[in-house]
Design a protein around this motif. Structure first.
Motif, short mmCIF file in Angstrom:
data_model
loop_
_atom_site.label_atom_id
_atom_site.label_comp_id
_atom_site.label_asym_id
_atom_site.label_seq_id
_atom_site.Cartn_x
_atom_site.Cartn_y
_atom_site.Cartn_z
N THR A 204 41.04 45.06 21.62
CA THR A 204 40.93 44.47 22.94
C THR A 204 42.19 43.69 23.26
OG1 THR A 204 39.90 42.44 22.12
CG2 THR A 204 38.42 44.24 22.73
N LEU A 205 42.52 43.65 24.53
CA LEU A 205 43.61 42.82 25.03
C LEU A 205 43.10 42.19 26.32
CD1 LEU A 205 46.61 41.95 24.65
CD2 LEU A 205 47.17 43.70 26.33
N ASP A 206 42.98 40.87 26.30
CA ASP A 206 42.37 40.15 27.41
C ASP A 206 43.39 39.23 28.06
OD1 ASP A 206 40.71 38.90 29.18
OD2 ASP A 206 39.26 38.19 27.70
N THR A 207 43.69 39.50 29.32
CA THR A 207 44.64 38.65 30.06
C THR A 207 43.96 37.45 30.69
OG1 THR A 207 44.35 39.86 32.13
CG2 THR A 207 46.04 40.67 30.61
N GLY A 208 42.64 37.39 30.56
CA GLY A 208 41.91 36.32 31.23
C GLY A 208 41.79 36.53 32.73
N LEU A 209 41.97 37.77 33.17
CA LEU A 209 41.96 38.09 34.59
C LEU A 209 40.58 37.88 35.20
CD1 LEU A 209 43.95 39.49 36.73
CD2 LEU A 209 42.57 41.53 36.31
N VAL A 210 40.54 37.29 36.39
CA VAL A 210 39.32 37.15 37.18
C VAL A 210 39.54 37.81 38.53
CG1 VAL A 210 37.81 35.53 38.39
CG2 VAL A 210 38.50 35.06 36.03
N TYR A 211 38.56 38.60 38.97
CA TYR A 211 38.61 39.27 40.27
C TYR A 211 37.73 38.51 41.26
CZ TYR A 211 40.91 43.83 39.89
OH TYR A 211 41.84 44.84 39.82
N ALA A 212 38.20 38.38 42.48
CA ALA A 212 37.39 37.82 43.56
C ALA A 212 37.56 38.72 44.78
CB ALA A 212 37.84 36.39 43.89
N SER A 213 36.46 39.10 45.40
CA SER A 213 36.53 40.05 46.52
C SER A 213 35.70 39.59 47.70
CB SER A 213 36.05 41.44 46.07
OG SER A 213 36.92 41.99 45.12
N ARG A 214 36.17 40.00 48.87
CA ARG A 214 35.48 39.68 50.12
C ARG A 214 35.70 40.82 51.11
NH1 ARG A 214 35.75 33.88 53.44
NH2 ARG A 214 33.52 33.91 53.95
N VAL A 215 34.68 41.09 51.92
CA VAL A 215 34.76 42.15 52.93
C VAL A 215 35.01 41.52 54.30
CG1 VAL A 215 33.54 44.05 54.05
CG2 VAL A 215 33.20 43.62 51.60
N TYR A 216 35.93 42.14 55.05
CA TYR A 216 36.27 41.67 56.41
C TYR A 216 36.08 42.81 57.40
CZ TYR A 216 38.57 37.59 54.30
OH TYR A 216 38.84 36.44 53.61
N ARG A 217 35.82 42.44 58.64
CA ARG A 217 35.82 43.43 59.70
C ARG A 217 37.27 43.82 59.99
NH1 ARG A 217 31.80 44.56 62.78
NH2 ARG A 217 30.83 42.50 62.52
N ALA A 218 37.57 45.11 59.97
CA ALA A 218 38.94 45.56 60.21
C ALA A 218 39.36 45.24 61.63
CB ALA A 218 39.06 47.06 59.95
N PRO A 219 40.62 44.93 61.86
CA PRO A 219 41.08 44.65 63.22
C PRO A 219 41.06 45.91 64.09
CG PRO A 219 42.94 44.72 61.71
CD PRO A 219 41.70 44.78 60.87
N ASP A 220 40.97 45.71 65.38
CA ASP A 220 41.00 46.84 66.31
C ASP A 220 42.30 47.61 66.14
OD1 ASP A 220 38.57 46.00 67.32
OD2 ASP A 220 39.46 44.88 68.99
N GLY A 221 42.20 48.93 66.18
CA GLY A 221 43.39 49.76 66.09
C GLY A 221 43.87 50.01 64.68
N ALA A 222 43.07 49.60 63.68
CA ALA A 222 43.51 49.73 62.28
C ALA A 222 42.86 50.91 61.57
CB ALA A 222 43.20 48.44 61.53
N GLU A 223 42.44 51.92 62.35
CA GLU A 223 41.73 53.05 61.74
C GLU A 223 42.56 53.76 60.67
OE1 GLU A 223 40.09 52.04 65.63
OE2 GLU A 223 42.13 52.58 65.00
N ASP A 224 43.87 53.80 60.84
CA ASP A 224 44.74 54.48 59.88
C ASP A 224 45.63 53.49 59.12
OD1 ASP A 224 43.84 57.06 60.63
OD2 ASP A 224 45.13 56.99 62.39
#
Length: 478
Positions: A204-224
């Motif tokens: 094992t190799l542990d960097t002590g990494l922690v992930y944090a995630s959040r969902v946002y509404r995409a801005p208008d016009g950001a389909e691509d």
């Protein structure tokens, strides 16, 4: 669906058991279904109907990248699966055209020619499409809320598993072949030891990494809109901090931030934006600063690199194989876990198709074949993570430092050279082995160096700058 346990041994043809109903387990079932008459998938969780979260996959709320190397493997197992992902709402994003990436050597250029690609969607959607495809086969059944307690057989051959059903009743399920795709929490080493099989080495190799995630509404016009990635610098004096914006289905952006010991994100909503603004470049923080959050902040701490060297066990039992995260689980930053599982399943499929599941020594050959894509991704992960000062499980040797200098030069060259971008992404997308970076063509590209000067800022297109400007961001774009 009727309970397959009501079907007694001897009433059907060949039978395989797959431990784990996640992505790796479903891909394993896909690999076996043309060779085996019936497959039972034993899953301790309650699998949802549709693209919904499940308790047994807490990391699903974070960014998952399925690189083209993994997509091609999945297509081999499930022809047409890419189209079904896209129909369900996923996007096929060309690389490097569709990525704004800031490496430890500078901004990557977005060349107009696609070299590789990735599938962008939520993990719930990605898993559900695969699950629906596999379970549409009448020969594949699922034992839900059922726990595997051990393997049955001997040190020379596995003949089934012992399970505990939702009512706490134990029974033996006989099988002609068993695959453990039980993920990070797999107990394969323990179960094998109980049969008298030598213990597989583990690192094992542990960097002590922690992930944090959040969902946002995409801005208008950001389909691509492209994927946006601010990478960490493992060799910097500061903690490794990074973030990714992944456009997902439903006009949403999934934003995942990560940090190693001394610089970890938290689950506090009010601290999420400041964390992204404090990265090596504030682009991601700028982009989300005026967007509507659609979720709270989810945290994942199970991020250590972990590998079990089953392929090196001298006397491996027949008719038993370990696959996916049960063999090796990687720092999620690199997005290689799903692709490695798919490539391992393809290796299994080829062998069982050629030789059949009862061929003596087949399981040992399969375990060694599965180890090949694992080794490639393992080298890429450890080649970076070993340099974090707080990493536990190893420190860089002289050879590691020499290789890191060479890779750093390749990455710097990639920022200004299309040919080097192609060679480098061949490897990071898992379409080629790391040794590909030592071929004459790669060495020539490295020797020529970057053909264009470094970019002064993120390479956003005019349309993307309009989207950014419309949401109050004034950051300079090149």
């Amino acid at each position: 669906m009727s309970d397959p346990r009501n079907v007694r041994p001897g009433t059907i043809g060949s039978r395989a058991i797959v431990i784990g109903g996640g992505l790796a387990g479903m891909l394993a079932a896909a690999a076996l279904r043309r060779t085996v008459d019936e497959i039972w998938v034993v899953e301790s969780d309650e699998l949802p109907d549709g693209a919904l979260p499940r308790k047994g996959l807490p990391q699903a709320g974070h960014v998952h990248l399925l690189w083209s190397g993994g997509v091609r493997a999945a297509e081999t197992l499930l022809p047409g699966i890419t189209d079904r992902w896209l129909e369900a709402g996923a996007r096929r994003i060309p690389i490097p055209t569709g990525m704004v990436g800031y490496s430890n050597q500078g901004w990557f250029r977005r060349w107009r020619t696609e070299t590789h690609f990735l599938i962008a969607c939520s993990r719930d959607l990605l898993d559900s499409v695969v699950r629906d495809d596999v379970l549409a086969d009448r020969g594949v059944k699922v034992l839900r809320r059922t726990r595997v307690e051990g393997l049955v057989g001997s040190a020379g051959r596995v003949t089934g598993v012992t399970v505990r059903d939702p009512d706490g009743v134990e029974e033996v399920l006989e099988a002609d072949f068993v695959v453990d795709a039980g993920g990070r929490g797999s107990r394969a080493r323990h179960h094998l030891e109980q049969l008298g099989v030598a213990t597989a080495a583990e690192r094992t190799l542990d960097t002590g990494l922690v992930y944090a995630s959040r969902v946002y509404r995409a801005p208008d016009g950001a389909e691509d809109f492209p994927v946006v990635n601010i990478q960490a610098d493992a060799q910097a004096s500061r903690p490794g901090q990074s973030a990714v914006i992944l456009p997902i289905e439903g006009d949403r952006w999934l934003v995942t931030a990560a940090g190693t010991t001394g610089g970890r994100p938290t689950d506090k909503a009010e601290e999420f934006l400041p964390f992204t603004l404090g990265l090596r470049h504030p682009l991601i923080g700028d982009l989300i600063s005026h967007l509507e959050p659609l979720s709270g902040v989810s945290i994942n701490r199970s991020t250590r690199n972990q590998r079990r060297f089953f392929e090196k066990v001298d006397k491996w039992p027949d008719r038993f194989v370990v696959l996916g995260d049960a063999v090796a689980a990687f720092n999620p930053t690199y997005g290689h876990g799903m692709s490695v599982a798919a490539q391992g399943a393809v290796a299994l499929q080829r062998l069982v198709s050629d030789r059949g599941i009862t061929s003596p020594g087949l399981a040992r050959r399969a375990q060694r074949a599965i180890a090949q894509p694992v080794s490639a991704a393992w080298s890429l992960a450890l080649g970076q993570d070993v340099f974090y000062p707080t990493a536990e499980g190893g420190s860089p040797h002289a050879a590691d430092r020499l290789l890191a200098r060479y890779v750093g030069h390749l990455m710097r060259t990639s920022c200004g050279s299309f040919s080097m971008t192609k060679e480098f992404t061949d490897v990071t997308s898992l379409e080629k082995k790391p040794t590909h970076l030592l071929t004459p063509r790669a060495l020539l590209a490295a020797a020529l160096g970057p053909r264009h000067p470094p970019l002064a800022g993120p390479p956003l297109t005019p349309r993307e700058r309009e989207v950014v400007a419309a949401h109050g961001v004034k950051r300079k774009a090149s």
